[in-house]
Design a protein around this motif. Structure first.
Motif, PDB file in Angstrom:
ATOM      1  N   GLU A  38       0.867  -1.185   0.000  1.00  0.00           N
ATOM      2  CA  GLU A  38       0.000   0.000   0.000  1.00  0.00           C
ATOM      3  C   GLU A  38       0.897   1.225   0.000  1.00  0.00           C
ATOM      4  N   VAL A  39       0.736   2.045  -1.024  1.00  0.00           N
ATOM      5  CA  VAL A  39       1.675   3.133  -1.285  1.00  0.00           C
ATOM      6  C   VAL A  39       0.945   4.470  -1.266  1.00  0.00           C
ATOM      7  N   SER A  40       1.546   5.440  -0.612  1.00  0.00           N
ATOM      8  CA  SER A  40       1.071   6.814  -0.690  1.00  0.00           C
ATOM      9  C   SER A  40       1.720   7.461  -1.914  1.00  0.00           C
ATOM     10  N   THR A  41       0.891   7.823  -2.892  1.00  0.00           N
ATOM     11  CA  THR A  41       1.407   8.361  -4.143  1.00  0.00           C
ATOM     12  C   THR A  41       1.967   9.766  -3.934  1.00  0.00           C
ATOM     13  N   GLY A  42       3.183   9.958  -4.420  1.00  0.00           N
ATOM     14  CA  GLY A  42       3.810  11.271  -4.287  1.00  0.00           C
ATOM     15  C   GLY A  42       3.069  12.345  -5.054  1.00  0.00           C
ATOM     16  N   GLU A  43       3.029  13.540  -4.477  1.00  0.00           N
ATOM     17  CA  GLU A  43       2.318  14.638  -5.123  1.00  0.00           C
ATOM     18  C   GLU A  43       3.033  15.060  -6.408  1.00  0.00           C
ATOM     19  N   ASP A  44       2.228  15.218  -7.457  1.00  0.00           N
ATOM     20  CA  ASP A  44       2.748  15.621  -8.763  1.00  0.00           C
ATOM     21  C   ASP A  44       2.429  17.105  -8.965  1.00  0.00           C
ATOM     22  N   ARG A  45       3.460  17.909  -9.174  1.00  0.00           N
ATOM     23  CA  ARG A  45       3.276  19.358  -9.321  1.00  0.00           C
ATOM     24  C   ARG A  45       3.747  19.800 -10.701  1.00  0.00           C
TER      25      ARG A  45
END
Length: 219
Positions: free
Chosen positions: A46-53
């Motif tokens: 279970e992975v917390s997806t990194g924020e894409d900016r």
């Protein structure tokens, strides 16, 4: 001896160890269980997806972009059992064992809606075969997987004109208290990391018995 990169085959044994609510091995008796009745063990990260900016101009052109790394939070599990082992279900889910004399014969499903219900936590270990080509690795013939703290729930079961498979679902949490564990039978010199490990080992899996076992927390 040259290193090999073996393949993982089977799920031959699972062992659970009862924990207290901070991750220490719970006192005996009845704080350990070994089973050879698993059909499959599925685990997924279970992975917390990194924020894409990104930054765009008024004309829609991208002038800057960055993405944070994805972060592993925990593992989710589905364990499918081919045997009904009441003591194992008790340790994993908090169900109460129904006994006939000294024989465990069933479970009362846990009342988890009760505000006083305490979830069960166990360390979960599994053993598989390590194959090099078409035969076991002669040096380290097993794979060992461990999550130092897990909690479980009864899964969807179908009774039908075939053998029932009994699924349990669960997830892991980190546990820095496990260290080497209380058994001393894996042959590993380094302590297990708090999120768990997958490692090739020489030592054979423990013997399965259809009953509770005891392990000393300080061993």
């Amino acid at each position: 001896m040259a290193a090999v990169s073996p393949s993982i085959l089977h799920i031959c044994r699972v062992r659970v160890t009862r924990l207290d609510n901070v991750g220490n091995v719970a006192p005996s008796p009845n704080n350990s269980y070994v089973s050879d009745g698993a059909i499959s063990l599925q685990y997924s990260a279970e992975v917390s997806t990194g924020e894409d900016r990104e930054l765009k101009t008024g004309c829609g052109c991208i002038v800057a972009s960055a993405k944070d790394p994805d972060v592993l939070k925990r593992f989710n599990f589905e364990l499918t059992m081919g045997k009904f082992e009441p003591a194992l279900f008790e340790m994993l889910t908090g169900a109460a064992v129904i006994s006939d004399g000294a024989d465990p014969i069933g479970i009362d499903f846990p009342n988890q809606t009760d505000c006083d219900f305490e979830p069960s936590y166990v360390a979960f270990e599994g053993w598989a075969d390590a194959f090099d080509g078409d035969s076991p690795d002669p040096v380290r013939p097993y794979f060992y997987v461990v999550w130092p703290s897990t909690t479980w729930q009864i899964g969807q079961t179908t009774l039908q004109n075939d053998f029932a498979q009994l699924p349990l679902t669960g997830f892991s949490r980190s546990n820095s208290q496990w260290g080497h564990g209380p058994y001393g039978d894996t042959g590993l010199s380094a302590p297990i990391g708090p999120q768990g490990s997958l490692v090739q080992v020489e030592g054979a899996p423990p013997v399965a018995e259809c009953d509770y076992a005891d392990v000393t927390p300080s061993s």
